[in-house]
Design a protein around this motif. Structure first.
Motif, PDB file in Angstrom:
ATOM      1  N   SER A   2      27.977 -10.688  23.465  1.00  0.00           N
ATOM      2  CA  SER A   2      28.991 -10.175  24.649  1.00  0.00           C
ATOM      3  C   SER A   2      29.892  -9.317  24.059  1.00  0.00           C
ATOM      4  CB  SER A   2      29.461 -11.285  25.151  1.00  0.00           C
ATOM      5  OG  SER A   2      28.467 -12.325  25.488  1.00  0.00           O
ATOM      6  N   ALA A   3      30.362  -9.460  22.888  1.00  0.00           N
ATOM      7  CA  ALA A   3      31.347  -8.622  22.432  1.00  0.00           C
ATOM      8  C   ALA A   3      30.676  -7.095  21.878  1.00  0.00           C
ATOM      9  CB  ALA A   3      31.919  -9.170  20.996  1.00  0.00           C
ATOM     10  N   ALA A   4      29.634  -7.177  21.485  1.00  0.00           N
ATOM     11  CA  ALA A   4      28.935  -6.000  21.101  1.00  0.00           C
ATOM     12  C   ALA A   4      28.638  -5.195  22.724  1.00  0.00           C
ATOM     13  CB  ALA A   4      27.771  -6.403  20.613  1.00  0.00           C
ATOM     14  N   ASP A   5      28.193  -5.966  23.569  1.00  0.00           N
ATOM     15  CA  ASP A   5      28.191  -5.333  25.027  1.00  0.00           C
ATOM     16  C   ASP A   5      29.418  -4.606  25.329  1.00  0.00           C
ATOM     17  OD1 ASP A   5      25.515  -5.988  25.072  1.00  0.00           O
ATOM     18  OD2 ASP A   5      25.745  -7.542  26.635  1.00  0.00           O
ATOM     19  N   MET A   6      30.565  -5.261  25.277  1.00  0.00           N
ATOM     20  CA  MET A   6      31.741  -4.701  25.702  1.00  0.00           C
ATOM     21  C   MET A   6      32.165  -3.407  24.935  1.00  0.00           C
ATOM     22  SD  MET A   6      34.059  -4.900  27.910  1.00  0.00           S
ATOM     23  CE  MET A   6      34.880  -6.207  28.787  1.00  0.00           C
ATOM     24  N   THR A   7      31.911  -3.542  23.708  1.00  0.00           N
ATOM     25  CA  THR A   7      32.058  -2.427  22.642  1.00  0.00           C
ATOM     26  C   THR A   7      31.394  -1.216  23.112  1.00  0.00           C
ATOM     27  OG1 THR A   7      32.358  -4.198  21.003  1.00  0.00           O
ATOM     28  CG2 THR A   7      32.354  -1.673  20.370  1.00  0.00           C
ATOM     29  N   ARG A   8      30.126  -1.425  23.539  1.00  0.00           N
ATOM     30  CA  ARG A   8      29.395  -0.241  23.769  1.00  0.00           C
ATOM     31  C   ARG A   8      29.588   0.222  25.027  1.00  0.00           C
ATOM     32  NH1 ARG A   8      25.136  -4.273  22.839  1.00  0.00           N
ATOM     33  NH2 ARG A   8      24.915  -4.164  20.601  1.00  0.00           N
ATOM     34  N   TYR A   9      30.086  -0.916  25.911  1.00  0.00           N
ATOM     35  CA  TYR A   9      30.894  -0.210  27.331  1.00  0.00           C
ATOM     36  C   TYR A   9      31.810   0.578  27.154  1.00  0.00           C
ATOM     37  CZ  TYR A   9      33.180  -0.573  31.833  1.00  0.00           C
ATOM     38  OH  TYR A   9      33.965  -0.307  32.868  1.00  0.00           O
ATOM     39  N   ALA A  67      28.204  -3.030  16.848  1.00  0.00           N
ATOM     40  CA  ALA A  67      28.093  -2.248  17.984  1.00  0.00           C
ATOM     41  C   ALA A  67      28.600  -0.734  17.443  1.00  0.00           C
ATOM     42  CB  ALA A  67      28.667  -2.537  19.166  1.00  0.00           C
ATOM     43  N   MET A  68      29.697  -1.027  16.822  1.00  0.00           N
ATOM     44  CA  MET A  68      30.284   0.611  16.247  1.00  0.00           C
ATOM     45  C   MET A  68      29.727   0.971  15.214  1.00  0.00           C
ATOM     46  SD  MET A  68      33.138   0.816  17.963  1.00  0.00           S
ATOM     47  CE  MET A  68      34.529   1.674  16.803  1.00  0.00           C
ATOM     48  N   GLN A  69      29.033   0.190  14.271  1.00  0.00           N
ATOM     49  CA  GLN A  69      28.294   0.629  13.184  1.00  0.00           C
ATOM     50  C   GLN A  69      27.101   1.369  13.777  1.00  0.00           C
ATOM     51  OE1 GLN A  69      27.953  -2.854  10.558  1.00  0.00           O
ATOM     52  NE2 GLN A  69      27.020  -1.417   9.019  1.00  0.00           N
ATOM     53  N   GLN A  70      26.391   1.013  14.690  1.00  0.00           N
ATOM     54  CA  GLN A  70      25.065   1.304  15.406  1.00  0.00           C
ATOM     55  C   GLN A  70      25.327   2.766  15.739  1.00  0.00           C
ATOM     56  OE1 GLN A  70      24.204  -1.269  18.322  1.00  0.00           O
ATOM     57  NE2 GLN A  70      22.937  -2.612  16.977  1.00  0.00           N
ATOM     58  N   VAL A  71      26.521   3.167  16.124  1.00  0.00           N
ATOM     59  CA  VAL A  71      26.817   4.647  16.550  1.00  0.00           C
ATOM     60  C   VAL A  71      27.539   5.497  15.416  1.00  0.00           C
ATOM     61  CG1 VAL A  71      26.763   4.323  19.106  1.00  0.00           C
ATOM     62  CG2 VAL A  71      28.991   4.193  17.682  1.00  0.00           C
ATOM     63  N   GLY A  72      27.546   4.943  14.174  1.00  0.00           N
ATOM     64  CA  GLY A  72      28.175   5.351  12.832  1.00  0.00           C
ATOM     65  C   GLY A  72      29.455   5.444  12.776  1.00  0.00           C
ATOM     66  N   LEU A  73      30.196   4.540  13.561  1.00  0.00           N
ATOM     67  CA  LEU A  73      31.598   4.248  13.739  1.00  0.00           C
ATOM     68  C   LEU A  73      31.895   2.974  12.902  1.00  0.00           C
ATOM     69  CD1 LEU A  73      32.514   5.506  17.427  1.00  0.00           C
ATOM     70  CD2 LEU A  73      32.976   6.735  15.150  1.00  0.00           C
ATOM     71  N   VAL A  74      33.283   2.958  12.525  1.00  0.00           N
ATOM     72  CA  VAL A  74      33.858   1.811  11.863  1.00  0.00           C
ATOM     73  C   VAL A  74      35.408   1.608  12.521  1.00  0.00           C
ATOM     74  CG1 VAL A  74      34.415   2.822   9.801  1.00  0.00           C
ATOM     75  CG2 VAL A  74      33.686   0.698   9.698  1.00  0.00           C
ATOM     76  N   ILE A  75      35.413   0.202  12.532  1.00  0.00           N
ATOM     77  CA  ILE A  75      37.105   0.223  12.951  1.00  0.00           C
ATOM     78  C   ILE A  75      37.953   0.054  11.688  1.00  0.00           C
ATOM     79  CG2 ILE A  75      38.524  -1.580  14.273  1.00  0.00           C
ATOM     80  CD1 ILE A  75      36.613  -2.279  16.025  1.00  0.00           C
ATOM     81  N   PRO A  76      39.099   0.944  11.602  1.00  0.00           N
ATOM     82  CA  PRO A  76      39.808   0.978  10.490  1.00  0.00           C
ATOM     83  C   PRO A  76      40.558  -0.500  10.454  1.00  0.00           C
ATOM     84  CG  PRO A  76      40.674   2.343  12.296  1.00  0.00           C
ATOM     85  CD  PRO A  76      39.342   2.114  12.585  1.00  0.00           C
TER      86      PRO A  76
END
Lengths: 340, 340
Positions: free
Chosen positions: A174-181, A212-221
């Motif tokens: 769910s958290a991943a989904d929301m992140t993708r959203y 979810a971030m990683q999947q698009v090549g991002l990372v949360i600082p």
DNA sequence: ATAATACAGATAAACGTTTAACTCGCATCG
DNA sequence: CGATGCGAGTTAAACGTTTATCTGTATTAT
């Protein structure tokens, strides 16, 4: 109240025959069946559940042990359980452990916590329930407690022990989904206001977000991740910290609606517009989410579904004791409102 | 599971003697009693509830019929009922009517409404409950439905029929109290955002407000009274109308927290400060009240107390069937926060 | 024609208690 | 000394079902 004997007499047959007609346990001649049915109608007969249960050993009753019915997700789950059970002719004995006052955190009171659960289980077992559903999150001691229990058991909401059937919702997905959203809405600088740092939901949700971030090549600082304690005030505090940052996030994922409400208040006071200047999302879809300004986009817990599924599982276990344990994780849906 | 016969054998007495020891129904010699107690402990005997109930006709079980457990006051009441019942060794069978989807307003579905209640009552009666507590507000058809019922019945929350026991909260006095509270804070121009115009709570609360005003020689001008429909949006709409008035009220009494939330939003948008420019109070103390800005002063429904009291009444009725009907109206308390 | 089988239904024993009625021995009393 | 009463415990019926076993008749197979 008319008894089976009355019906038998009225129809001129034995009680055995009546029983067989009622339960369809034996093939009988159409005439006899008809006679018995007439007699049943005439006597306004309804079988005595107690006698039936005493003889058969089945009560068609499920014990539902809840941590506290006043907790919102709990009520939804109970609602789902009840609906499904009644449809299948099962009743539900509810026992509330009254655990809302958070004594489970205080070590000196753990004894009392166990005590309450034990009492609850005893009550249910003395009611000859065919199975028990435990509704709640705080299941740490349950494996210990339920171990010597022969009654079929299903956990709803919590994860139970690894060797038991449980049904819960998906934190991570769910958290991943929301992140993708959020990503799909163009947000790349996403900050997180997490729950209590060492809690299970915090860890899972955090993991989902980062995946979810990683999947698009991002990372949360690191400075975008702030831990609160699930309460409104911590949403306020952590958001204030976030606003001090030199590069502000464009979106804020609070791990529950209460903290999201705190965020929104701070953003408001800081003169930031939601969602234009900063998007906010929450988790839980509590009542408050609809009434925030703007209404909060959040995640709906599948409470009814959890209840429904738990009820199905317990009935399955009763009718087929050798059923292997099932671990079911139900997906949450995103409630789109105006905060993104 | 050990039976009474096992115990009897172990102690070298008859089952009758065991029964008498267990229930204290007959004076026995200390030696025999001791022997039996030892045997009970040794066999780990616990009486079979079903057999007991079958024989005695009492199940020590209360049926609780709720309109919808997801409704907040309902959960609180059920919580109170459950706590009180368990303390006295009663169990609780809960049956949810799932009435939250407001079908009771639609005439073509009233049949289904009755149907659901009938099913619920049948389910409970087939469970041989000793009594029934009905939890909900929509009791219009209940006198009709429950008429042919011999099972003791208590209404919680709703008013039931005039000839039955019920326990509810005080609409009128609470509204009067709150009005006096506002008066005591120096407010004389008090506006009211009422609930649905033809509803019972609206009428009673309105009456309470007007009484309190009258007692200090004041009266609420007609244009200060606006009717909503209990929803957030109607709070918004009605407050907008109020703000158009040439002489503004200094305080605003919304008949529930949702409408109060709507008010506060409008006041915020109009740049009015709460409570300096206008005080706001609500009714219900829902979760949202704590998280409004400023936190809302409101009225707490005595849900637990209603439950507790209903449980006591039903047990009283069971143990003493000739108890005359009781009408109990429990007082609400004011939760002081910062909106006044 | 006879044995085997099937069928429809009855009988009665359980399930685990409670409780009215009974027994038996012993003290009390006129 | 016989009648009476009492105390302590037993016996057995009852609560309302289910279900294994049995009975008697009808059908079928040999």
């Amino acid at each position: 109240m008319a008894t089976m004997r009355d019906v038998a007499q009225l129809a001129g047959v034995s009680t055995a025959t009546v029983s067989h007609v009622v339960n369809g346990t034996k093939k009988l001649s159409p005439e006899t069946t008809e006679k018995v049915l007439m007699a049943i109608a005439e006597a306004n007969y309804t079988p005595n559940t107690l006698a039936k249960s005493l003889r058969s050993g089945q009560t068609h009753t499920i014990g539902v042990l809840v941590e506290d019915i006043r907790g919102l997700p709990v009520a939804g789950i109970v609602s789902g359980i009840n609906e499904t059970l009644s449809k299948s002719g099962y009743r539900m004995i509810l026992h509330d452990l009254h655990l809302l006052e958070k004594l489970y955190n205080q070590y000196e009171q753990i004894g009392s916590y166990r005590q309450r659960i034990n009492n609850g289980v005893s009550l249910l077992q003395s009611s000859n329930v065919d199975g028990i559903i435990y509704v709640g999150m705080h299941d740490r001691h349950l494996d210990y407690l339920f171990d010597p229990m022969e009654t079929p058991l299903v956990f709803a909401y919590s994860h139970g022990t690894q060797q038991d059937t449980y049904v819960t919702y998906s934190n991570q997905d769910s958290a991943a989904d929301m992140t993708r959203y959020l990503l799909s809405k163009g947000h790349e600088r996403i900050a997180v206001i997490a729950g209590h740092p060492h809690s299970y939901p915090t860890a899972r949700r955090m993991h989902g977000i980062q995946m979810a971030m990683q999947q698009v090549g991002l990372v949360i600082p690191e400075e975008y991740i702030r831990y609160g304690n699930w309460e409104y005030e911590s949403g306020i505090d952590q958001t204030r910290e976030l606003l001090k940052l030199p590069v502000r996030p464009t979106a804020l994922f609070a791990m529950n609606d209460l903290m999201a409400a705190g965020c929104m208040r701070v953003l408001n006071e800081a003169g930031l517009r939601i969602p234009e200047d900063m998007a906010v999302v929450g988790f839980d879809n509590r009542e408050i989410a609809s009434y925030l300004q703007p209404p909060l986009t959040t995640i709906q817990l599948p409470t009814t579904e959890i209840g429904t599924s738990a009820a199905l599982h317990i009935m399955e276990k009763i009718n087929n004791p050798s059923t292997p344990p099932v671990r079911e994780i139900i997906h949450c849906s995103i409630i789109e409102r105006l905060s993104v």
